[in-house]
Each structure stands twice: as structure tokens, then as C-alpha cells.
Design a protein around this motif. Structure first.
Motif, short mmCIF file in Angstrom:
data_model
loop_
_atom_site.label_atom_id
_atom_site.label_comp_id
_atom_site.label_asym_id
_atom_site.label_seq_id
_atom_site.Cartn_x
_atom_site.Cartn_y
_atom_site.Cartn_z
N HIS A 20 0.83 -1.21 0.00
CA HIS A 20 0.00 0.00 0.00
C HIS A 20 0.86 1.26 0.00
O HIS A 20 0.46 2.29 -0.56
CB HIS A 20 -0.93 -0.01 1.23
N TYR A 21 2.05 1.20 0.59
CA TYR A 21 2.91 2.38 0.72
C TYR A 21 4.02 2.46 -0.33
O TYR A 21 4.88 3.33 -0.24
CB TYR A 21 3.49 2.44 2.13
N HIS A 22 4.01 1.58 -1.31
CA HIS A 22 5.05 1.63 -2.34
C HIS A 22 5.14 3.00 -3.01
O HIS A 22 6.22 3.56 -3.17
CB HIS A 22 4.82 0.56 -3.41
N ARG A 23 4.00 3.55 -3.43
CA ARG A 23 4.03 4.85 -4.13
C ARG A 23 4.59 5.96 -3.24
O ARG A 23 5.35 6.80 -3.71
CB ARG A 23 2.63 5.22 -4.61
N LEU A 24 4.23 5.95 -1.97
CA LEU A 24 4.76 6.94 -1.03
C LEU A 24 6.29 6.86 -0.98
O LEU A 24 6.98 7.88 -1.03
CB LEU A 24 4.18 6.70 0.36
N LEU A 25 6.82 5.65 -0.91
CA LEU A 25 8.26 5.47 -0.85
C LEU A 25 8.93 5.84 -2.18
O LEU A 25 9.98 6.49 -2.18
CB LEU A 25 8.59 4.02 -0.49
N LEU A 26 8.34 5.45 -3.28
CA LEU A 26 8.92 5.77 -4.59
C LEU A 26 9.03 7.27 -4.81
O LEU A 26 9.98 7.75 -5.42
CB LEU A 26 8.10 5.12 -5.71
N ARG A 27 8.07 8.03 -4.28
CA ARG A 27 8.14 9.50 -4.42
C ARG A 27 9.29 10.10 -3.63
O ARG A 27 9.68 11.23 -3.88
CB ARG A 27 6.81 10.12 -3.97
N ARG A 28 9.81 9.37 -2.66
CA ARG A 28 10.89 9.89 -1.82
C ARG A 28 12.28 9.43 -2.27
O ARG A 28 13.27 9.75 -1.63
CB ARG A 28 10.64 9.50 -0.37
N LEU A 29 12.36 8.67 -3.35
CA LEU A 29 13.67 8.26 -3.85
C LEU A 29 14.40 9.48 -4.41
O LEU A 29 13.78 10.37 -4.99
CB LEU A 29 13.50 7.23 -4.98
N PRO A 30 15.73 9.53 -4.25
CA PRO A 30 16.50 10.63 -4.84
C PRO A 30 16.30 10.67 -6.35
O PRO A 30 16.34 9.63 -7.01
CB PRO A 30 17.95 10.29 -4.47
N ARG A 31 16.06 11.85 -6.89
CA ARG A 31 15.76 11.98 -8.33
C ARG A 31 16.90 11.51 -9.22
O ARG A 31 16.66 10.99 -10.30
CB ARG A 31 15.43 13.43 -8.66
N HIS A 32 18.11 11.76 -8.81
CA HIS A 32 19.25 11.41 -9.66
C HIS A 32 20.04 10.24 -9.08
O HIS A 32 21.21 10.09 -9.36
CB HIS A 32 20.15 12.63 -9.87
N GLY A 33 19.37 9.41 -8.30
CA GLY A 33 20.05 8.27 -7.69
C GLY A 33 20.34 7.18 -8.70
O GLY A 33 19.65 7.04 -9.71
N LEU A 34 21.38 6.43 -8.43
CA LEU A 34 21.79 5.34 -9.32
C LEU A 34 21.80 3.98 -8.63
O LEU A 34 21.55 2.96 -9.26
CB LEU A 34 23.19 5.61 -9.88
N THR A 35 22.13 3.95 -7.33
CA THR A 35 22.30 2.69 -6.63
C THR A 35 21.32 2.58 -5.46
O THR A 35 21.07 3.56 -4.75
CB THR A 35 23.73 2.55 -6.08
#
Length: 197
Positions: free
Chosen positions: A8-23
Motif C-alpha cells: 500500500h505504501y510503495h508509491r509513497l516510498l517511490l516518491r521519496r527516492l532521490p531523483r538522480h540516484g543510481l544505486t
């Protein structure tokens, strides 16, 4: 269980990923559902879980993350490597102090996201009971209508021992500058960003 509180919280977490993250490192990845979503965004994902059976199922589902059987609480994680470390409903399976190992494994500006479980009942949890019943019924009906099969294997479940107050206190001590937000469905979101230096 037709309604998965963590999914249920996947989208919430995905929105908080660093925009230019690689790893990325997904700790306690289970069968890899969230790790695959992160990989689909272009991250190189190391997905680890201590259960060999769960990792075997994750590897059999498809490509994307690098799945490994590994107990993150004891493993030597590369220092300053990951742009994001996620931990969905798995931190309570290890000592809470493991977050310091995750902190050290973050690259400068990296983000630690813990979707955690806590012990005890708060007023917010009382509100979750009817919402949970409605969500479970709705998802169950929708999955039956679509002919969705249940997942082949669920990761082991262990009840949490730390209260939300304990989590907040330890997070403030071990991860200065972190935030802990209570969520519906007996979850919290701990967010920590590593200094840029």
C-alpha cells in the motif's frame, strides 16, 4: 491476505527516492516486489533477504534487481555506496541499531527509507481497523474478479517489539536529523538523509 499493508505504501516510498540516484539497497526484500519497482526507475538494485527460500522465489519471478541471500544486520555493506536504502517491514527483524550500518552505507546525500512496524496501540491504530477491513474486502473482490493468484510465498512475519515512542527516541539518537512519521495500518516512515559533504 488480499490487502498488503507494505505494498500500500510503495508509491509513497517511490516518491521519496532521490531523483538522480543510481544505486539502491532493498533490505529484507522478500519476493522482490518493491525492489523491482525501484529497478524499473533505472536504479541498480541490490535486494537482500536472509531467507534462501524467499530469494529463490524472487529470482524465479524475473529480471531486474540483483538478489542475494544476506542478513544485512551482520553483512559488510560498502561504505558510502548507496543513493537510497529501503527497508520495508523488516527492521524489526534485526536490532534497531542496524540503522547505523545503513547510515554508513549511504552515499553523500543518500536517503534511508524505513517503512517500519511498531508494537502497541495508538488512537491512530483504532482508526485503521475499519479502514483495514474495507481495504481488504475491496482488494479481495477485485482480485477474484481479475483472477489474480495469491503470491507463491510470503516472507516470514515477526511481531515488532519497539513502540512508536521507542522508535522515535532511538532514531533521534542514532540518526540525528531523521524524521519518523506515523502512518495508517500500523506503520511508520523513518526518513534520513546523509549529509552532502
Amino acid at each position: 491476505m488480499p490487502f498488503d499493508h507494505n505494498d500500500h505504501y510503495h508509491r509513497l516510498l517511490l516518491r521519496r527516492l532521490p531523483r538522480h540516484g543510481l544505486t539502491a539497497l532493498d533490505v529484507g526484500c522478500g519476493t522482490g516486489r518493491f525492489a523491482r519497482r525501484v529497478a524499473a526507475l533505472g536504479y541498480e538494485v541490490d535486494a537482500v533477504d536472509p531467507s534462501a527460500e524467499v530469494i529463490a522465489v524472487a529470482e524465479g519471478i524475473g529480471q531486474g534487481p540483483r538478489f542475494r541471500q544476506l542478513d544485512a544486520a551482520d553483512a559488510d555493506l560498502p561504505k558510502g555506496h548507496y543513493d537510497v536504502i529501503t527497508c520495508l517491514a523488516s527492521l524489526h527483524h534485526m536490532p534497531f541499531g542496524t540503522v547505523t550500518r545503513f547510515r554508513q552505507a549511504l552515499a553523500p546525500g543518500g536517503v534511508l527509507l524505513v517503512l517500519g512496524c511498531y508494537a502497541g496501540i495508538t488512537w491512530w491504530d483504532v482508526a485503521a481497523v475499519p479502514a483495514n477491513a474495507v481495504a481488504r474486502a475491496g482488494v479481495s473482490v477485485a482480485e477474484r474478479l481479475r483472477g489474480v493468484e495469491p503470491p507463491p510465498l510470503r516472507a516470514p512475519v515477526r511481531p515488532p517489539e519497539m513502540s512508536l515512542a521507542d522508535v522515535r527516541r532511538e532514531a533521534a539518537r542514532l540518526l540525528p536529523g531523521s524524521s519518523v512519521r506515523q502512518l495508517l495500518f500500523w506503520r511508520y516512515l523513518l526518513t534520513f538523509r546523509s549529509p552532502e559533504n
